[in-house]
Design an enzyme around this catalytic site. Structure first.
Site, PDB file in Angstrom:
ATOM      1  N   HIS A  58       0.845  -1.187   0.000  1.00  0.00           N
ATOM      2  CA  HIS A  58       0.000   0.000   0.000  1.00  0.00           C
ATOM      3  C   HIS A  58       0.883   1.241   0.000  1.00  0.00           C
ATOM      4  CE1 HIS A  58       0.796  -0.733   4.263  1.00  0.00           C
ATOM      5  NE2 HIS A  58       0.382   0.484   4.571  1.00  0.00           N
ATOM      6  N   HIS A  60       1.305   3.902   2.199  1.00  0.00           N
ATOM      7  CA  HIS A  60       1.776   4.620   3.378  1.00  0.00           C
ATOM      8  C   HIS A  60       3.298   4.761   3.345  1.00  0.00           C
ATOM      9  CE1 HIS A  60      -2.120   3.682   5.841  1.00  0.00           C
ATOM     10  NE2 HIS A  60      -2.286   4.608   4.923  1.00  0.00           N
ATOM     11  N   ASP A  62       5.737   4.439   5.365  1.00  0.00           N
ATOM     12  CA  ASP A  62       6.634   3.403   5.894  1.00  0.00           C
ATOM     13  C   ASP A  62       6.745   2.186   4.981  1.00  0.00           C
ATOM     14  OD1 ASP A  62       3.911   2.999   6.701  1.00  0.00           O
ATOM     15  OD2 ASP A  62       4.536   1.498   8.142  1.00  0.00           O
ATOM     16  N   HIS A  63       6.065   2.248   3.833  1.00  0.00           N
ATOM     17  CA  HIS A  63       6.155   1.157   2.858  1.00  0.00           C
ATOM     18  C   HIS A  63       6.665   1.625   1.496  1.00  0.00           C
ATOM     19  CE1 HIS A  63       3.937  -1.865   5.329  1.00  0.00           C
ATOM     20  NE2 HIS A  63       3.517  -0.749   5.903  1.00  0.00           N
TER      21      HIS A  63
END
Length: 271
Positions: A58, A60, A62-63
């Site tokens: 996804h 976000h 942190d990804h």
């Protein structure tokens, strides 16, 4: 080529891992800098351009932290859901030629690996988990789950190895530094999976044949590796079950986890 999984980052500040199956090198998420990714891959004797694909769960931060730099410097296919692809294009229009969007629930081939995507309940546009299959081995990956719907359960059952979120301890979350609204978001049905929910699913997975579990995406504010491990170990022990159990650290694993069809999850030296 050896088959293995190694986590380069796991948690609230970044998530990224490398899965090597059937001679195919798959990067799962890119929540670290490209410079750091390059250094971690170098420890394994791999370069970024030798990756076969990047799969994003996804959008976000942190990804996808390293995505903008990756797009500037490297020509790699990016696999993600249609909903996530649309959001990414709004911020990174240069990603258009790299994206390989798919519908949630789709099955497709990347190199020698069959990939099945399944939707995950998270406060993102169109988040997904993955089931990777090659001859003799099945690998599941599911983080960023507010709860475990039956569709996720069914996608993971029967996997030899599973990376599974064990994000928070409810008591630590309730008494921790997060404001009440953020606590509600984390604990809500589109937030993150608690240690107890992870442990309950772990029992079902091991009963279905899972031989190795890798607990992942631990909160550094509302959890500890010991809390996560003990909760899952206790649930398995109460059910009379055992399996290889690892906890992905916030930073990179010291060594990859070697995978094989006959005996999954034994540590191997970096090479």
């Amino acid at each position: 080529m050896e088959q293995f999984y190694v986590s380069f980052a796991s948690g609230s500040t970044g998530n990224c891992g490398l899965l090597v199956l059937g001679g195919t090198r798959l990067l799962i998420d890119l929540g670290i800098s490209v410079r750091r990714l390059s250094a971690e891959l170098a420890r394994l004797g791999v370069t970024i351009d030798e990756l076969d694909a990047v799969l994003l769960t996804h959008e976000h931060t942190d990804h996808i932290k390293g995505l903008a730099t990756l797009l500037k410097r490297h020509d790699l296919p990016l696999y993600t859901t249609i909903g996530t692809a649309q959001v990414l294009l709004e911020k990174h229009p240069q990603a258009r030629d790299h994206l390989r969007p798919f519908y949630s629930g789709a099955t497709f081939l990347v190199g020698g690996v069959q990939v099945t995507a399944f939707g995950t309940p998270h406060d993102a546009a169109d988040s997904t988990g993955f089931r990777f299959e090659t001859e003799g081995l099945c690998f599941g990956y599911a983080t960023d789950l507010g709860f475990v719907p039956n569709s996720v359960r069914q996608a993971l059952l029967g996997c030899d190895v599973v990376v599974l979120e064990s994000n928070h301890d409810p008591d630590l979350l309730r008494t921790g530094p997060y404001p009440y609204a953020l606590q509600q978001r984390v604990a809500g049905p589109r937030g993150h999976l608690s240690n107890a929910d992870c442990a309950r699913l772990a029992v079902e997975l091991v009963q279905s044949g899972t031989r190795c579990l890798i607990l992942a995406h631990l909160s550094d504010k509302n959890n500890t590796p010991a809390y996560a491990r003990l909760e899952t170990e206790a649930a398995l022990r109460a059910a009379g079950l055992t399996c290889a159990l690892f906890v992905a650290p916030k930073d990179a694993m010291d060594e990859p986890i070697l995978l094989s069809g006959e005996e999954a999850c034994t540590c191997c030296p970096s090479a």
